[in-house]
Scaffold this active site. Structure first.
Site, mmCIF file in Angstrom:
data_model
loop_
_atom_site.group_PDB
_atom_site.id
_atom_site.type_symbol
_atom_site.label_atom_id
_atom_site.label_comp_id
_atom_site.label_asym_id
_atom_site.label_seq_id
_atom_site.Cartn_x
_atom_site.Cartn_y
_atom_site.Cartn_z
ATOM 1 N N ASP A 76 0.810 -1.217 0.000
ATOM 2 C CA ASP A 76 0.000 0.000 0.000
ATOM 3 C C ASP A 76 0.845 1.271 0.000
ATOM 4 O O ASP A 76 0.356 2.355 0.289
ATOM 5 C CB ASP A 76 -0.930 0.007 1.219
ATOM 6 C CG ASP A 76 -0.164 -0.042 2.543
ATOM 7 O OD1 ASP A 76 1.090 -0.039 2.512
ATOM 8 O OD2 ASP A 76 -0.816 -0.073 3.604
ATOM 9 N N CYS A 79 4.742 -0.068 2.826
ATOM 10 C CA CYS A 79 5.292 -1.387 3.173
ATOM 11 C C CYS A 79 6.707 -1.324 3.751
ATOM 12 O O CYS A 79 7.031 -2.085 4.656
ATOM 13 C CB CYS A 79 5.229 -2.335 1.987
ATOM 14 S SG CYS A 79 5.929 -1.661 0.473
ATOM 15 N N HIS A 254 7.871 -2.679 -3.937
ATOM 16 C CA HIS A 254 7.368 -3.385 -2.749
ATOM 17 C C HIS A 254 8.465 -4.021 -1.878
ATOM 18 O O HIS A 254 9.441 -4.551 -2.378
ATOM 19 C CB HIS A 254 6.384 -4.466 -3.176
ATOM 20 C CG HIS A 254 5.699 -5.088 -1.999
ATOM 21 N ND1 HIS A 254 4.861 -4.380 -1.176
ATOM 22 C CD2 HIS A 254 5.768 -6.334 -1.490
ATOM 23 C CE1 HIS A 254 4.441 -5.180 -0.199
ATOM 24 N NE2 HIS A 254 4.974 -6.364 -0.383
#
Length: 260
Positions: A76, A79, A254
Site C-alpha cells: 500500500d 510497506c 514493494h
C-alpha cells in the site's frame, strides 16, 4: 460557454472514475492481504512468476541460498516502514538487549523534531503511541501473535508508520546539506519531505531507508530482486558496513520481510 462546462465536467467525471478505481484497487489489495502476514516458505515466490520467466526464476533460486522464509506486507506504499517496524520489534521479542538504546534514540529524535518546530501536541501523541507499542513488546508475556495483532490493526499500525515517516523527514531535514545532492527536479529537502516522505502511501526509496536507519541506529539489509542483468540478487546494507538486524526483500515498488 455551454461547451466549456461540458468538457470540464467530462474531465471531472474521468477524475472521479480514476479516483474510485484507485479506491477499489486499494480495497481489493486490503481485502486480499493483511497489513503484515504470516510466515511463508520463500519457494512460494516461484509460483508468482511464469515458469519461463528466466530472470525471476533464476533470481529466486539465488534468493533461496540466502533466505529460508518470507513474511509479506500489504503493498500500500507504506510497506517499507511497516516491514521495518515489524521486523525490528519481532527481533526484540527474543532479544531485548537493544531496546534501551532504541527508546533513548527515539526520544532524541522527538526532541530534535520539537526543536524543528513540529507541533508538540501532535508529536507527543504519535510518540506516546509508538512507545506504547515498543513497551508492549518489551513485556515478557508478549507473543508473536500479539505483535501481529497490533500490526494488523489498521489504526495502530498506521500510527507507527506515520511516526516513522516523521522521524525520517526530520532526519533528512536536519542533514539537508548531505541529502540535497540526491534530490532531483530542483526541490529542496523540505519540499521533498512534504511530498514524498511524510504523506502516507508514498513509496520509500534509497533516501527514506538511508535516513530512517541512520536516525534510529538500526541496520537493514535490502535484497533487490528485479529485472537487472545477472542471475543474482543484489544486496545493500544501510548504513553501509554495519551488521544487518533486519532483512527486507525489495521487488519493484514493494518490500517484504525475509529470514535466514
Amino acid at each position: 460557454s455551454g461547451m466549456a462546462t461540458n468538457e470540464g465536467s467530462e474531465v471531472f467525471k474521468q477524475d472521479e472514475a480514476t479516483l474510485s478505481q484507485i479506491e477499489s484497487i486499494q480495497k481489493e489489495i486490503a481485502d486480499s492481504s493483511e497489513l503484515v502476514g504470516n510466515i511463508d516458505d520463500i519457494e512460494v515466490l516461484t509460483q508468482e512468476y511464469a515458469q519461463d520467466d528466466v530472470v525471476y526464476q533464476t533470481k529466486i533460486q539465488d534468493l533461496l541460498k540466502r533466505y529460508k522464509t518470507l513474511r509479506r506486507t500489504r503493498g500500500d506504499g507504506n510497506c517499507f516502514f511497516r516491514a521495518f517496524a515489524f521486523a525490528y520489534l519481532e527481533m526484540m521479542l527474543t532479544d531485548k538487549s537493544d531496546l534501551p538504546r532504541f527508546k533513548e534514540t527515539v526520544e532524541k529524535n522527538k526532541i530534535s523534531l520539537l526543536k524543528m518546530g513540529y507541533p508538540s501536541f501532535t508529536l507527543e501523541d504519535f510518540h506516546d503511541t509508538f512507545i506504547d507499542v515498543v513497551d508492549t513488546v518489551s513485556k515478557s508475556g508478549t507473543s508473536l501473535s500479539d505483535l501481529l495483532q497490533m500490526f494488523q490493526d489498521q489504526g495502530q499500525s498506521d500510527y507507527v508508520v506515520c511516526y516513522l515517516r516523521i522521524i525520517t523527514s526530520g532526519y533528512l531535514q536536519a542533514n539537508a546539506d548531505f541529502y540535497t545532492a540526491f534530490i532531483d527536479e530542483g526541490r529542496t529537502v523540505k519540499e521533498y519531505c512534504s511530498t514524498e516522505v511524510e504523506p502516507m502511501y508514498r513509496e520509500a526509496d534509497h533516501l527514506h531507508i538511508s535516513a530512517l536507519t541512520a536516525a534510529l541506529g538500526v541496520c537493514v539489509r535490502v535484497t533487490y530482486m528485479d529485472r537487472t542483468d545477472g542471475g543474482q540478487v543484489n544486496q545493500h546494507d544501510f548504513p553501509e558496513g554495519s551488521i544487518p538486524q533486519i532483512h527486507l526483500l525489495y521487488r519493484p515498488g514493494h518490500y517484504d520481510i525475509v529470514y535466514e
